[in-house]
Structure formats: structure tokens, C-alpha cells
Write a protein that holds these residues in place. Structure first.
Motif, PDB file in Angstrom:
ATOM      1  N   SER A 251       0.891  -1.055   0.052  1.00 22.10           N
ATOM      2  CA  SER A 251       0.014  -0.044  -0.030  1.00 22.10           C
ATOM      3  C   SER A 251       0.785   1.312   0.071  1.00 22.10           C
ATOM      4  N   PHE A 252       2.140   1.087  -0.024  1.00 21.51           N
ATOM      5  CA  PHE A 252       2.690   2.173  -0.072  1.00 21.51           C
ATOM      6  C   PHE A 252       3.040   2.905  -1.488  1.00 21.51           C
ATOM      7  N   ASN A 253       3.020   4.522  -1.287  1.00 21.70           N
ATOM      8  CA  ASN A 253       3.192   5.284  -2.412  1.00 21.70           C
ATOM      9  C   ASN A 253       4.643   5.300  -2.681  1.00 21.70           C
ATOM     10  N   LYS A 254       4.985   6.215  -3.681  1.00 19.37           N
ATOM     11  CA  LYS A 254       6.176   6.498  -4.127  1.00 19.37           C
ATOM     12  C   LYS A 254       6.967   7.230  -3.148  1.00 19.37           C
ATOM     13  N   CYS A 255       6.277   8.155  -2.648  1.00 21.14           N
ATOM     14  CA  CYS A 255       6.931   9.049  -1.544  1.00 21.14           C
ATOM     15  C   CYS A 255       7.384   8.278  -0.354  1.00 21.14           C
ATOM     16  N   GLU A 256       6.665   7.265   0.085  1.00 22.07           N
ATOM     17  CA  GLU A 256       7.073   6.437   1.293  1.00 22.07           C
ATOM     18  C   GLU A 256       8.340   5.734   0.819  1.00 22.07           C
ATOM     19  N   ILE A 257       8.164   4.998  -0.378  1.00 29.89           N
ATOM     20  CA  ILE A 257       9.299   4.174  -0.843  1.00 29.89           C
ATOM     21  C   ILE A 257      10.532   4.900  -1.064  1.00 29.89           C
ATOM     22  N   ASP A 258      10.369   6.120  -1.462  1.00 32.11           N
ATOM     23  CA  ASP A 258      11.759   7.151  -1.802  1.00 32.11           C
ATOM     24  C   ASP A 258      12.385   7.480  -0.439  1.00 32.11           C
ATOM     25  N   ASN A 259      11.572   7.308   0.504  1.00 31.21           N
ATOM     26  CA  ASN A 259      12.041   8.144   1.702  1.00 31.21           C
ATOM     27  C   ASN A 259      12.277   6.847   2.819  1.00 31.21           C
ATOM     28  N   LEU A 260      12.489   5.742   2.603  1.00 31.18           N
ATOM     29  CA  LEU A 260      12.672   4.695   3.414  1.00 31.18           C
ATOM     30  C   LEU A 260      14.049   4.836   3.971  1.00 31.18           C
ATOM     31  N   ALA A 261      15.185   5.019   3.126  1.00 28.38           N
ATOM     32  CA  ALA A 261      16.430   4.986   3.545  1.00 28.38           C
ATOM     33  C   ALA A 261      16.421   6.135   4.437  1.00 28.38           C
ATOM     34  N   PHE A 262      16.014   7.178   3.939  1.00 29.73           N
ATOM     35  CA  PHE A 262      16.220   8.379   4.866  1.00 29.73           C
ATOM     36  C   PHE A 262      15.576   8.294   6.200  1.00 29.73           C
ATOM     37  N   SER A 263      14.534   7.588   6.304  1.00 26.98           N
ATOM     38  CA  SER A 263      13.752   7.412   7.474  1.00 26.98           C
ATOM     39  C   SER A 263      14.588   6.807   8.630  1.00 26.98           C
ATOM     40  N   ALA A 264      15.621   6.060   8.103  1.00 28.74           N
ATOM     41  CA  ALA A 264      16.312   5.232   9.159  1.00 28.74           C
ATOM     42  C   ALA A 264      17.289   6.313   9.696  1.00 28.74           C
ATOM     43  N   LEU A 265      17.767   6.999   8.928  1.00 29.07           N
ATOM     44  CA  LEU A 265      18.720   8.220   9.511  1.00 29.07           C
ATOM     45  C   LEU A 265      18.080   9.090  10.206  1.00 29.07           C
ATOM     46  N   LEU A 266      16.749   9.539   9.791  1.00 31.38           N
ATOM     47  CA  LEU A 266      16.016  10.457  10.779  1.00 31.38           C
ATOM     48  C   LEU A 266      15.611   9.918  12.108  1.00 31.38           C
ATOM     49  N   MET A 267      15.280   8.924  12.194  1.00 30.42           N
ATOM     50  CA  MET A 267      14.707   7.997  13.460  1.00 30.42           C
ATOM     51  C   MET A 267      15.935   8.017  14.336  1.00 30.42           C
ATOM     52  N   THR A 268      17.100   7.634  13.532  1.00 30.76           N
ATOM     53  CA  THR A 268      18.516   7.439  14.615  1.00 30.76           C
ATOM     54  C   THR A 268      18.828   9.028  15.176  1.00 30.76           C
ATOM     55  N   PHE A 269      18.684  10.045  14.182  1.00 34.24           N
ATOM     56  CA  PHE A 269      19.062  11.203  14.498  1.00 34.24           C
ATOM     57  C   PHE A 269      18.315  11.811  15.698  1.00 34.24           C
ATOM     58  N   GLU A 270      16.762  11.441  15.443  1.00 30.20           N
ATOM     59  CA  GLU A 270      15.883  11.942  16.445  1.00 30.20           C
ATOM     60  C   GLU A 270      16.215  11.450  17.905  1.00 30.20           C
ATOM     61  N   CYS A 271      16.448  10.158  17.715  1.00 29.47           N
ATOM     62  CA  CYS A 271      16.597   9.355  19.287  1.00 29.47           C
ATOM     63  C   CYS A 271      17.646   9.988  19.795  1.00 29.47           C
ATOM     64  N   GLY A 272      18.660  10.211  18.798  1.00 32.00           N
ATOM     65  CA  GLY A 272      20.176  10.765  19.458  1.00 32.00           C
ATOM     66  C   GLY A 272      19.765  11.980  20.059  1.00 32.00           C
ATOM     67  N   MET A 273      18.935  12.920  19.504  1.00 29.16           N
ATOM     68  CA  MET A 273      18.770  14.332  19.947  1.00 29.16           C
ATOM     69  C   MET A 273      17.814  14.177  21.304  1.00 29.16           C
ATOM     70  N   ARG A 274      16.981  13.093  21.460  1.00 29.40           N
ATOM     71  CA  ARG A 274      16.283  12.849  22.635  1.00 29.40           C
ATOM     72  C   ARG A 274      17.052  12.360  23.747  1.00 29.40           C
ATOM     73  N   PHE A 275      18.052  11.723  23.309  1.00 28.88           N
ATOM     74  CA  PHE A 275      18.919  11.050  24.587  1.00 28.88           C
ATOM     75  C   PHE A 275      19.937  12.327  25.109  1.00 28.88           C
ATOM     76  N   LEU A 276      20.070  13.076  23.932  1.00 27.59           N
ATOM     77  CA  LEU A 276      21.141  14.478  24.315  1.00 27.59           C
ATOM     78  C   LEU A 276      20.261  15.260  25.155  1.00 27.59           C
ATOM     79  N   THR A 277      19.066  15.454  24.828  1.00 30.35           N
ATOM     80  CA  THR A 277      17.999  16.320  25.279  1.00 30.35           C
ATOM     81  C   THR A 277      17.970  16.090  26.945  1.00 30.35           C
ATOM     82  N   ASP A 278      17.727  14.631  26.953  1.00 32.55           N
ATOM     83  CA  ASP A 278      17.399  13.997  28.193  1.00 32.55           C
ATOM     84  C   ASP A 278      18.791  14.076  29.235  1.00 32.55           C
ATOM     85  N   TYR A 279      19.948  14.174  28.686  1.00 33.89           N
ATOM     86  CA  TYR A 279      21.193  14.313  29.324  1.00 33.89           C
ATOM     87  C   TYR A 279      21.076  15.593  29.834  1.00 33.89           C
TER      88      TYR A 279
END
Ligand code: ADP
Ligand code: GN1
Ligand code: MG
Length: 364
Positions: free
Chosen positions: A293-321
Motif C-alpha cells: 500500500s506504500f506510495n512512491k514518496c514513502e518508498i523514496d524516503n525509506l532509507a532517509f527515515s532510518a537516518l532521521l529516526m536515528t538522529f531523532e533518538c540521539g537528539m532525545r537522548f542528548l536532550t535528556d542528558y
């Protein structure tokens, strides 16, 4: 703090308590494994003290998890699966409520322990990771016709990375409550240098290019139980953040945790890399279930989403620190900083390999 043993008689458990001990490695709730003797039959349960500073509205949260699990049960049954084994089964309290609130305000809930199952904190083969991709992909597919408007948003803006940057990271930095900002200037600069990335998925969602779906939002490997015999991923757990979100959040967050060559809190940052074989295996499993059911935009951003979710989690850990460790459980004072550095090392490695990651998705 309420003694865990003192709440046992508040629930409809079967039998008499034999043992109750701390369990698992979740960062949010306090989890216990309890065994009861029911006239010679062993009954195993999970009991949790829900983190009420993270989840403010427990009535709504428990409403969500009960309605999601009962919906899942029907879907699993319709597909010929075993709902008792493939979805969480919550136990109500002795007076029929979905959770127990103690006089001091602490909240407890209980569910059946998924028997003969194991949970992994790290991946040791691409096959295992592919199976977790199948489970999370299936979870998303099962919930594709769940009435999203009935779901309460348990943590608003959970994966709105731009919102987290503006409303959590920058204010934490400004307040510097712990006085620790001086210890992490390199990491702070790393976050600031990635400000533009934070908005990419949010903007595409606002433009209507990325559809909102019902998603899990916390798809780490230890949020799925595997069958101890077949090693198949059988039951997705930790349903507290099931909310409308992007398919990309579920994909990206799994990669963040499972395709890291090191544990999330390993301090050998040089060794932290993206394992492209694992990336491919997970993508194959996840897309086989949810991808149709994924559209082209979802497929095109799968690789980027891995980077973004990693970045976001890192930013959350840093914020909590910087806030003085008020959100994630920590085992030692620098734990959140180590986690943040680890996540940023993974982001940096993903940046080097982004073309290969995109290529892998194209070839699938
Ligand atoms: P947290 O929100 O703190 O991560 P989880 O709901 O993920 O809490 O539970 C923590 C851990 O407890 C899981 O990673 C898993 O190991 C174990 N666990 C939770 N629910 C069950 C269950 N129903 N059966 C077996 N193990 C479970
Ligand atoms: C938390 O609850 P747990 O341990 O499965 C967190 C996730 C983070 C993760 C990092 C509700 O997950 O968002 O990605 O830690 N859950 C919540 O390991 O904040
Ligand atoms: Mg968890």
C-alpha cells in the motif's frame, strides 16, 4: 513507592504467587515477571508500573491498548493465526478495570506472559531481523483499517522531529538545568547542523505526500517476542505509542536499533556502523507485509527515515542528558550522553552509505 507484591491481589490472576521479579530492558515502564501456581499449573504474567511522567493520561492510554488488541485478535483470527499467542492479552483488575491506580497515584497493569517466547536486545542473523520486519509490517497491515480517529494521541508530536528540535532540544539547551551542556558541545553542534533534516518528513506530510497510518512508533527489536522453538517473530508488544503516524517511523526506528553493528549504548563509537545486510533483510520482511500500500514518496524516503529516526533518538537522548536524565531510565550518569554519541555515530555512517541504502530499496 508501592511494593509490587502488594498490588497482586488487585488483579484477576489465577493461583497463588510463587515469584515476582524485575524483567526486561525497556527504557520507560517498570516491568515484572510473575509466576503463579494454579493447582499445579504454572501461570506466567507480566506486571508493569506504567511510567506516569511519560504517559499522563492513563485512562486513554489503556483504552487505546485494549481496543487495539481486541481489533488485532479479530484480524489474526481471520487470517488463520492464533490470537492468544500473537497479540497481548491484558488482565483486568478484580473490580473489572483496565488498570489499577494506587492511592499514591502509581498505575499498574498486567498481561499474560507470551509463553515459550524470547526477546532479543540485538540481532545475530539477518534471518532473525527479517522476521522482526515481517512482524512489524504485518502489525501495520493488520491495523490499516483500524478507526484511527478513535485513537488517543498518548504522546503528542512523538516523531515530529522538527517539533522536538524547537520545543524540547533548544529549550533544554537554553535552561541547561543539569549544567551538563558544557560536556557535549560537539554533540550540540551535530544536532544544530542537522536542523534541515528534521523538517523533511513533517513537510511532506503537511503537503499530503506522506499518508498518516496507524503505526506502532516504537519498533525496536525488543518490542517483538520470538517463538523460542521456531525463532519466528510472533507477537508485537509495547503498544503504548500506537498512534496515527508514518509507515516510515516504524521502518526507520527498527533499522536504528537492529541494523546498528553495536548496541545502542556501546561507547566504542568507531565500531558503530550501519549493517547493510541487516538493512536489506529488514526492508525485505517489512515491505513483504506492509509495502503493497506504500506510495512512491514513502518508498523514496525509506532509507532517509532510518537516518532521521536515528538522529531523532540521539537528539532525545542528548536532550535528556542536558535535562538531567528525567525521561529515559539510565544505569550510570553519562548513559544518555553515550547513547546520543552512539546514535550520532550511526547517523554519520548512514550518511556515508545513503546511496547504497537507497539502491538496496530500489532493488527490492
Ligand atoms: P517498556 O515500555 O519499558 O519498553 P515493554 O512493554 O516493552 O516496556 O516491556 C519491557 C520488556 O518486558 C520487553 O522488552 C519484553 O522483554 C518483556 N515483555 C513485555 N511484555 C511481555 C509479554 N507479554 N510476554 C513476555 N515478555 C514481555
Ligand atoms: C524507549 O520503551 P522502549 O524502551 O521500548 C522509547 C522509544 C525510544 C527507545 C530508545 C515511549 O523505548 O521512543 O526510541 O526507548 N519509548 C518511549 O531505545 O519514549
Ligand atoms: Mg519496550
Amino acid at each position: 513507592m508501592e511494593n509490587i507484591n502488594s498490588i497482586i491481589d488487585k488483579f484477576n490472576f489465577k493461583g497463588t504467587l510463587k515469584k515476582c521479579e524485575p524483567f526486561g530492558s525497556g527504557h520507560i515502564n517498570s516491568t515484572y515477571f510473575a509466576v503463579f501456581d494454579d493447582c499445579g499449573t504454572e501461570r506466567k504474567y507480566i506486571i508493569q508500573r506504567v511510567n506516569t511522567s511519560v504517559f499522563k493520561q492513563i485512562d486513554e492510554l489503556m483504552e487505546n491498548v485494549f481496543s487495539v488488541t481486541s481489533f488485532l485478535r479479530k484480524r489474526i483470527k481471520a487470517e488463520g493465526g492464533n490470537p492468544d499467542r500473537e497479540t497481548l492479552h491484558y488482565i483486568t483488575t478484580a473490580d473489572g478495570k483496565k488498570y489499577y491506580r494506587a492511592e499514591n497515584g502509581e498505575c499498574f497493569r498486567a498481561y499474560i506472559f507470551v509463553d515459550n517466547s524470547i526477546c532479543y536486545d540485538s540481532v545475530d542473523s539477518p534471518e532473525v531481523f527479517e522476521k522482526s520486519g515481517i512482524a512489524f509490517g504485518k502489525f501495520q497491515r493488520y491495523l490499516s483499517d483500524f478507526p484511527a480517529e478513535t485513537l488517543f494521541e498518548t504522546i503528542p508530536n512523538f516523531h515530529n522531529t522538527a517539533w522536538r528540535y524547537e520545543n524540547e532540544f533548544l529549550p533544554a539547551l537554553e535552561a541547561n538545568k543539569s549544567g551538563r551542556a558544557v560536556n557535549c558541545s560537539k554533540e550540540i553542534e551535530f544536532v544544530k547542523a542537522h536542523r534541515a533534516d528534521c523538517s523533511r518528513l513533517v513537510d511532506l506530510t503537511e503537503k499530503g505526500e506522506l499518508p498518516l497510518r496507524v503505526t506502532h512508533n516504537d519498533t525496536k527489536l525488543n518490542n517483538v517476542m520470538f517463538d523460542a522453538d521456531s525463532d519466528d517473530a510472533i507477537c508485537v508488544i509495547d503498544l503504548d505509542t500506537v498512534m496515527p503516524g508514518l509507515a516510515l517511523y516504524d521502518f526507520g526506528d527498527s533499522i536504528r536499533f537492529g541494523a546498528n553493528t553495536c548496541a545502542e549504548d556501546c561507547d566504542d563509537y568507531e565500531a558503530v556502523k550501519i549493517n547493510l545486510d541487516y538493512f536489506k533483510s529488514y526492508a525485505k520482511g517489512f515491505l513483504s507485509q506492509a509495502g503493497k500500500s506504500f506510495n512512491k514518496c514513502e518508498i523514496d524516503n525509506l532509507a532517509f527515515s532510518a537516518l532521521l529516526m536515528t538522529f531523532e533518538c540521539g537528539m532525545r537522548f542528548l536532550t535528556d542528558y542536558i535535562n538531567g536524565d528525567t525521561y529515559f531510565k539510565t544505569a550510570y550518569p553519562e548513559h544518555n550522553l553515550v547513547r546520543a554519541r552512539n546514535q550520532f555515530a550511526l547517523v554519520a555512517d548512514m550518511e556515508k552509505h545513503m546511496t547504497e541504502m537507497e539502491e538496496i530499496i530500489k532493488n527490492l
